[in-house]
Design a protein around this motif. Structure first.
Motif, PDB file in Angstrom:
ATOM      1  N   GLY A  38     -10.111 -11.900   2.290  1.00 40.15           N
ATOM      2  CA  GLY A  38      -9.774 -12.735   1.144  1.00 40.15           C
ATOM      3  C   GLY A  38      -9.530 -11.976  -0.140  1.00 40.15           C
ATOM      4  O   GLY A  38      -9.422 -12.584  -1.211  1.00 40.15           O
ATOM      5  N   ILE A  39      -9.399 -10.662  -0.068  1.00 41.38           N
ATOM      6  CA  ILE A  39      -9.219  -9.811  -1.241  1.00 41.38           C
ATOM      7  C   ILE A  39      -7.751  -9.430  -1.378  1.00 41.38           C
ATOM      8  O   ILE A  39      -7.137  -8.943  -0.415  1.00 41.38           O
ATOM      9  N   VAL A  40      -7.169  -9.626  -2.563  1.00 43.64           N
ATOM     10  CA  VAL A  40      -5.750  -9.325  -2.759  1.00 43.64           C
ATOM     11  C   VAL A  40      -5.508  -8.067  -3.566  1.00 43.64           C
ATOM     12  O   VAL A  40      -4.387  -7.558  -3.609  1.00 43.64           O
ATOM     13  N   THR A  41      -6.543  -7.551  -4.224  1.00 38.14           N
ATOM     14  CA  THR A  41      -6.403  -6.330  -5.015  1.00 38.14           C
ATOM     15  C   THR A  41      -7.621  -5.452  -4.777  1.00 38.14           C
ATOM     16  O   THR A  41      -8.759  -5.933  -4.839  1.00 38.14           O
ATOM     17  N   VAL A  42      -7.381  -4.164  -4.509  1.00 33.73           N
ATOM     18  CA  VAL A  42      -8.469  -3.212  -4.337  1.00 33.73           C
ATOM     19  C   VAL A  42      -8.244  -2.015  -5.246  1.00 33.73           C
ATOM     20  O   VAL A  42      -7.102  -1.616  -5.495  1.00 33.73           O
ATOM     21  N   LEU A  43      -9.339  -1.444  -5.733  1.00 34.17           N
ATOM     22  CA  LEU A  43      -9.284  -0.220  -6.527  1.00 34.17           C
ATOM     23  C   LEU A  43      -9.897   0.899  -5.694  1.00 34.17           C
ATOM     24  O   LEU A  43     -11.078   0.847  -5.335  1.00 34.17           O
ATOM     25  N   ASP A  44      -9.080   1.899  -5.401  1.00 37.91           N
ATOM     26  CA  ASP A  44      -9.425   2.941  -4.433  1.00 37.91           C
ATOM     27  C   ASP A  44      -9.993   4.176  -5.127  1.00 37.91           C
ATOM     28  O   ASP A  44      -9.464   4.642  -6.142  1.00 37.91           O
ATOM     29  N   MET A  45     -11.057   4.722  -4.541  1.00 28.38           N
ATOM     30  CA  MET A  45     -11.777   5.843  -5.134  1.00 28.38           C
ATOM     31  C   MET A  45     -11.126   7.192  -4.801  1.00 28.38           C
ATOM     32  O   MET A  45     -10.370   7.312  -3.832  1.00 28.38           O
ATOM     33  N   PRO A  46     -11.459   8.241  -5.581  1.00 28.02           N
ATOM     34  CA  PRO A  46     -10.697   9.498  -5.510  1.00 28.02           C
ATOM     35  C   PRO A  46     -11.236  10.551  -4.555  1.00 28.02           C
ATOM     36  O   PRO A  46     -10.635  11.625  -4.450  1.00 28.02           O
ATOM     37  N   ASN A  47     -12.343  10.289  -3.831  1.00 32.06           N
ATOM     38  CA  ASN A  47     -12.943  11.360  -3.011  1.00 32.06           C
ATOM     39  C   ASN A  47     -12.281  11.451  -1.642  1.00 32.06           C
ATOM     40  O   ASN A  47     -12.896  11.295  -0.601  1.00 32.06           O
ATOM     41  N   THR A  48     -10.974  11.712  -1.688  1.00 30.19           N
ATOM     42  CA  THR A  48     -10.178  11.927  -0.483  1.00 30.19           C
ATOM     43  C   THR A  48      -9.954  13.435  -0.314  1.00 30.19           C
ATOM     44  O   THR A  48     -10.594  14.243  -0.980  1.00 30.19           O
ATOM     45  N   SER A  49      -9.054  13.822   0.575  1.00 33.87           N
ATOM     46  CA  SER A  49      -8.771  15.238   0.776  1.00 33.87           C
ATOM     47  C   SER A  49      -7.265  15.443   0.843  1.00 33.87           C
ATOM     48  O   SER A  49      -6.640  15.080   1.848  1.00 33.87           O
ATOM     49  N   PRO A  50      -6.624  15.988  -0.200  1.00 36.09           N
ATOM     50  CA  PRO A  50      -7.282  16.506  -1.401  1.00 36.09           C
ATOM     51  C   PRO A  50      -7.786  15.373  -2.296  1.00 36.09           C
ATOM     52  O   PRO A  50      -7.280  14.242  -2.225  1.00 36.09           O
ATOM     53  N   PRO A  51      -8.755  15.676  -3.152  1.00 38.34           N
ATOM     54  CA  PRO A  51      -9.249  14.648  -4.067  1.00 38.34           C
ATOM     55  C   PRO A  51      -8.205  14.297  -5.115  1.00 38.34           C
ATOM     56  O   PRO A  51      -7.327  15.107  -5.449  1.00 38.34           O
ATOM     57  N   VAL A  70      -0.625  -3.618   2.087  1.00 38.69           N
ATOM     58  CA  VAL A  70      -0.259  -5.029   2.157  1.00 38.69           C
ATOM     59  C   VAL A  70      -0.993  -5.854   1.107  1.00 38.69           C
ATOM     60  O   VAL A  70      -0.711  -7.043   0.940  1.00 38.69           O
ATOM     61  N   SER A  71      -1.936  -5.253   0.397  1.00 37.64           N
ATOM     62  CA  SER A  71      -2.524  -5.860  -0.797  1.00 37.64           C
ATOM     63  C   SER A  71      -2.184  -4.956  -1.975  1.00 37.64           C
ATOM     64  O   SER A  71      -1.690  -3.837  -1.793  1.00 37.64           O
ATOM     65  N   ASP A  72      -2.438  -5.434  -3.183  1.00 39.07           N
ATOM     66  CA  ASP A  72      -2.224  -4.589  -4.350  1.00 39.07           C
ATOM     67  C   ASP A  72      -3.327  -3.535  -4.429  1.00 39.07           C
ATOM     68  O   ASP A  72      -4.478  -3.772  -4.034  1.00 39.07           O
ATOM     69  N   VAL A  73      -2.971  -2.368  -4.957  1.00 35.69           N
ATOM     70  CA  VAL A  73      -3.884  -1.229  -4.990  1.00 35.69           C
ATOM     71  C   VAL A  73      -3.823  -0.553  -6.354  1.00 35.69           C
ATOM     72  O   VAL A  73      -2.739  -0.278  -6.871  1.00 35.69           O
ATOM     73  N   GLY A  74      -4.983  -0.284  -6.922  1.00 33.11           N
ATOM     74  CA  GLY A  74      -5.097   0.591  -8.084  1.00 33.11           C
ATOM     75  C   GLY A  74      -5.860   1.828  -7.670  1.00 33.11           C
ATOM     76  O   GLY A  74      -6.687   1.784  -6.756  1.00 33.11           O
ATOM     77  N   LEU A  75      -5.602   2.941  -8.335  1.00 33.56           N
ATOM     78  CA  LEU A  75      -6.168   4.224  -7.925  1.00 33.56           C
ATOM     79  C   LEU A  75      -7.029   4.817  -9.042  1.00 33.56           C
ATOM     80  O   LEU A  75      -6.576   4.947 -10.186  1.00 33.56           O
ATOM     81  N   PHE A  76      -8.248   5.190  -8.694  1.00 28.04           N
ATOM     82  CA  PHE A  76      -9.089   5.944  -9.619  1.00 28.04           C
ATOM     83  C   PHE A  76      -8.721   7.420  -9.561  1.00 28.04           C
ATOM     84  O   PHE A  76      -8.251   7.927  -8.535  1.00 28.04           O
TER      85      PHE A  76
END
Length: 360
Positions: A38-51, A70-76
């Motif tokens: 039921g979530i249409v927007t997510v904010l994604d955290m930066p601890n990926t590889s590479p960060p 397929v949902s909206d995304v914001g990036l930290f």
């Protein structure tokens, strides 16, 4: 059957694991799980590889999200001991600072570095911290010293929520979030869950859980801290911390509302109005989530859309099911099926248009 529509719901704290850890999750599977929850927007955290700590990394990640989500995304963007993240500020959801133990390599453990971060961050997104205990007290002090907005992630313990309550009472520019696993699970569940109950912050005592419920009036957001790992990793010799949560948060909260522990307005306030206000997320009246308030069922590991394929809430009875989700007046999820095609979601804050030139 009682079906109602909620406005577009926002999860301000997820780990979609791309790039670098796509065997756990990626922008497609993670945002499919979001819609199913039921979530249409997510904010994604930066601890990926590479960060995500430079304009180049932010742009590369945004392009991946634009192609798959397929949902909206914001990036930290993540803070480091250098200042390469500062030029990302206008196109990021905010700055993530890891002060306490977590998954990944972005921990800040120097007070002078932390002071410089608070002094330099230009906004407009808030400084968002993983900070507990004394580290939280330091961040609350710095936010007042440098006149910064502070958002505290996944508050888990009684002492921390009380500290935030005191800071708010004294006028600090601080907001905070709490996760379903800290609201609905405790250390008493660990013998049953084993490594599937390991996350950061760790599960608290029943007194910690009760303190969170007692301080709902100062909790601004519900957020999953969706942090998937495979069952093989979780059952290995050194299981990484983190649990998935995108598909289970809303049913758990609706159950709490059914039981009278929470109101539907309280859910909307903490998953729609407050997240949009805190992080500057545009709202769309044609984006909504339909739920059946009377549906009763048991949460399980299947069927789930998250790539990791398990949940720490398996076996819990809930009342309230997501039935349909619309994104900009297009039905993108219905009766258990994700209908949206990859790329349906938008990348927020203009990140896909960002220049890789740090001076641009």
């Amino acid at each position: 059957m009682t079906r109602i529509r909620l406005p577009g719901l926002i999860d301000v704290h997820v780990h979609l694991r791309e790039p670098g850890f796509t065997h756990k999750e990626d922008f497609l599977s993670g945002t499919q799980a979001a819609l199913a929850g039921g979530i249409v927007t997510v904010l994604d955290m930066p601890n990926t590889s590479p960060p995500t700590i430079t304009p180049e990394a932010l742009l590369a990640k945004a392009r991946l999200a634009a192609a798959k989500a397929v949902s909206d995304v914001g990036l930290f963007v993540g803070a480091t001991d250098t200042d390469g993240y500062v030029p990302c500020a206008p196109r990021a959801a905010g700055l993530k600072v890891y002060v306490n133990e977590t998954f990944g390599s972005l921990r800040i453990d120097s007070l002078p570095t932390l002071m410089r971060i608070f002094r330099q961050w230009p906004g407009p997104g808030p400084i968002t911290v993983h900070a507990e205990g004394i580290a939280l007290a330091a961040c609350l002090t710095l936010t007042r010293l440098y006149d910064q907005r502070l958002h505290v992630c996944h508050v888990a313990h009684a002492a921390d929520i009380r500290l935030i309550a005191q800071a708010k009472a004294k006028g600090a520019q601080v907001t905070c979030e709490v996760t379903p696993h800290h609201l609905f699970l405790t250390q008493e569940d660990l013998p049953r869950l084993g490594p599937l109950g390991d996350m950061r912050p760790r599960l608290g005592t029943s007194a910690d859980r009760d303190a969170l419920w007692e301080h709902l009036d100062i909790i601004d957001c519900f957020a999953t801290d969706h942090a998937p790992h495979t069952l093989e990793e979780k059952r290995g010799e050194s299981p990484p911390p983190g649990v998935p949560g995108l598909e289970t948060m809303l049913p758990l909260l609706l159950t709490a509302a059914h039981e009278g522990r929470l109101t539907l307005d309280g859910i909307v306030e903490r998953l729609h109005h407050n997240p949009a206000r805190i992080f500057g997320i545009p709202l769309d009246p044609e984006t909504w989530t339909e739920v059946d308030l009377d549906a009763r069922y048991t949460l399980g590991d299947s069927p789930l859309h998250t790539r990791c394929g398990w949940t720490p809430f398996a076996g819990m009875s809930v009342t309230g099911r997501v039935t349909r989700v619309a994104l900009r007046n297009e039905i993108v999820f219905q009766d258990g099926v994700v209908l949206a095609q990859p790329g349906t979601g938008r990348v927020l804050f203009g990140a896909t248009e960002a220049t890789a030139n740090p001076t641009g």
